[in-house]
Design an enzyme around this catalytic site. Structure first.
Site, PDB file in Angstrom:
ATOM      1  N   LYS A  50       0.840  -1.204   0.000  1.00 54.55           N
ATOM      2  CA  LYS A  50       0.000   0.000   0.000  1.00 54.55           C
ATOM      3  C   LYS A  50       0.875   1.255   0.000  1.00 54.55           C
ATOM      4  CE  LYS A  50      -3.581  -2.372   2.702  1.00 54.55           C
ATOM      5  NZ  LYS A  50      -4.303  -2.448   3.985  1.00 54.55           N
ATOM      6  N   GLN A  94      -3.629  -1.052  10.215  1.00 59.65           N
ATOM      7  CA  GLN A  94      -3.708  -2.385   9.610  1.00 59.65           C
ATOM      8  C   GLN A  94      -4.242  -3.404  10.621  1.00 59.65           C
ATOM      9  OE1 GLN A  94      -3.285  -3.076   6.437  1.00 59.65           O
ATOM     10  NE2 GLN A  94      -3.449  -5.285   6.559  1.00 59.65           N
ATOM     11  N   ASP A 117     -10.379   3.500   5.378  1.00 60.11           N
ATOM     12  CA  ASP A 117     -10.835   2.108   5.322  1.00 60.11           C
ATOM     13  C   ASP A 117     -12.362   2.021   5.251  1.00 60.11           C
ATOM     14  OD1 ASP A 117      -8.972  -0.020   5.311  1.00 60.11           O
ATOM     15  OD2 ASP A 117      -8.398   0.362   7.381  1.00 60.11           O
TER      16      ASP A 117
HETATM   17  N1  GUN Z   1      -6.491  -6.325   7.056  1.00 57.30           N
HETATM   18  C1  GUN Z   1      -6.959  -7.056   6.034  1.00 57.30           C
HETATM   19  N2  GUN Z   1      -7.643  -6.272   5.175  1.00 57.30           N
HETATM   20  C2  GUN Z   1      -7.599  -5.023   5.670  1.00 57.30           C
HETATM   21  C3  GUN Z   1      -8.111  -3.767   5.223  1.00 57.30           C
HETATM   22  O1  GUN Z   1      -8.776  -3.639   4.191  1.00 57.30           O
HETATM   23  N3  GUN Z   1      -7.829  -2.695   6.025  1.00 57.30           N
HETATM   24  C4  GUN Z   1      -7.133  -2.815   7.173  1.00 57.30           C
HETATM   25  N4  GUN Z   1      -6.940  -1.712   7.892  1.00 57.30           N
HETATM   26  N5  GUN Z   1      -6.650  -3.957   7.612  1.00 57.30           N
HETATM   27  C5  GUN Z   1      -6.875  -5.060   6.861  1.00 57.30           C
END
Ligand code: GUN
Length: 278
Positions: A50, A94, A117
């Site tokens: 990311k 995350q 998110d």
């Molecule tokens: N862990 C797995 N998928 C995601 C996501 O889309 N956002 C976040 N913050 N953590 C994750």
């Protein structure tokens, strides 16, 4: 005839190209902050991906790497600092966070305007009531990939297998908002094949490798694979490879929905920045 593959890369590349141009046109550089607690290898790899994509489209992206033993109070203090930092437009913690931290409290601490998110209860509520909101990235990516390949959504029966807050539930909301008929099934659903065989579109998000088998789907289904399991270093989806013989369209794993999730995160960051800074 085997399914046509719905590759994520061309769609994600188009989104990235458009966003790079729009970001270059802004009078400021949108800021995105990742917060990762602990050393979970999958999370480390996701956040690196990311961060890399964010940099490549011209965002000011930084990752805060916190040790496993970070307390909830310390994490909340960092979120507060990022909430108050005017150069920060998007905050992503995350998941999963270590067990001693309550992820519900953490997600609710993020300023909803910076919640790229789309996990804050305010954004969840806005999504379900049809108001403008920051959309959860994976579900938004599913819609974008279907639109790109010109697959119909309105009136289609979308069967979602999985009910997580990250994918299953918000996927139901975004498909419903596009006038699909939505069923949410999950690991305790009785006679799951009876439901999945009715699906025009199936979203597989249970996290069990090869869970959706060919005899569970109808001929011509659109199969969207969100599950991801690593087996002996190989990435395997929730949709069994044999489904390719019956499906009309199938997202590859890897190379399908994952790239779209990251692209939608970039779009959310751009949108959050423009909305917040007027
Ligand atoms: N862990 C797995 N998928 C995601 C996501 O889309 N956002 C976040 N913050 N953590 C994750």
């Amino acid at each position: 005839m085997p399914a046509q593959l719905l590759k994520g890369k061309p769609v994600a590349d188009a989104v990235k190209e458009e966003l790079s141009a729009k970001i270059a046109d802004l009078s400021f550089v949108p800021g995105l902050r990742f917060v990762r607690v602990g050393e979970d290898p999958a999370s480390m790899s996701y956040v690196r991906g990311k961060q890399k994509m964010a940099e490549s489209i011209g965002l000011d992206a930084q990752t805060h790497e916190l040790p496993e033993e970070t307390t909830q109070e310390e994490l909340l203090a960092l979120i507060e600092e990022l909430n108050n930092d005017d150069n920060v437009d998007g905050i992503l913690v995350q998941l999963p966070v270590p067990d001693h931290i309550d992820d519900t409290v953490v997600l609710e601490a993020i300023n909803p305007e910076k919640d790229v998110d789309g996990f804050h209860p305010e954004n969840v509520g806005r999504l379900w009531t049809g108001q403008e909101s920051l959309l959860p990235c994976t579900p938004a990516g599913l819609i974008r990939i279907m639109d790109h390949y010109e697959l119909p959504i309105q009136g289609q029966h979308v069967v979602i297998v999985g009910r997580s807050n990250i994918v299953g539930k918000p996927a139901a909301a975004v498909f419903l908002a596009r006038s699909a008929t939505v069923t949410i099934a999950h690991s305790r659903t009785l006679d799951l094949p009876a439901l999945t065989k009715q699906a025009d579109v199936i979203v597989a998000a249970v996290g069990i490798a090869g869970f959706i088998k060919a005899d569970m789907v109808k001929e011509g289904v659109v199969a969207l694979d969100v599950g991801l399991t690593r087996i002996d270093g190989k990435i395997v989806g929730d949709i069994h490879p044999d489904v390719a013989e019956k499906a009309a369209y199938l997202t590859p794993m890897p190379g399908g929905t994952g790239r779209m999730t990251v692209a939608m995160l970039m779009e959310n960051t751009y949108n959050a920045a423009v909305r917040r800074r007027g």
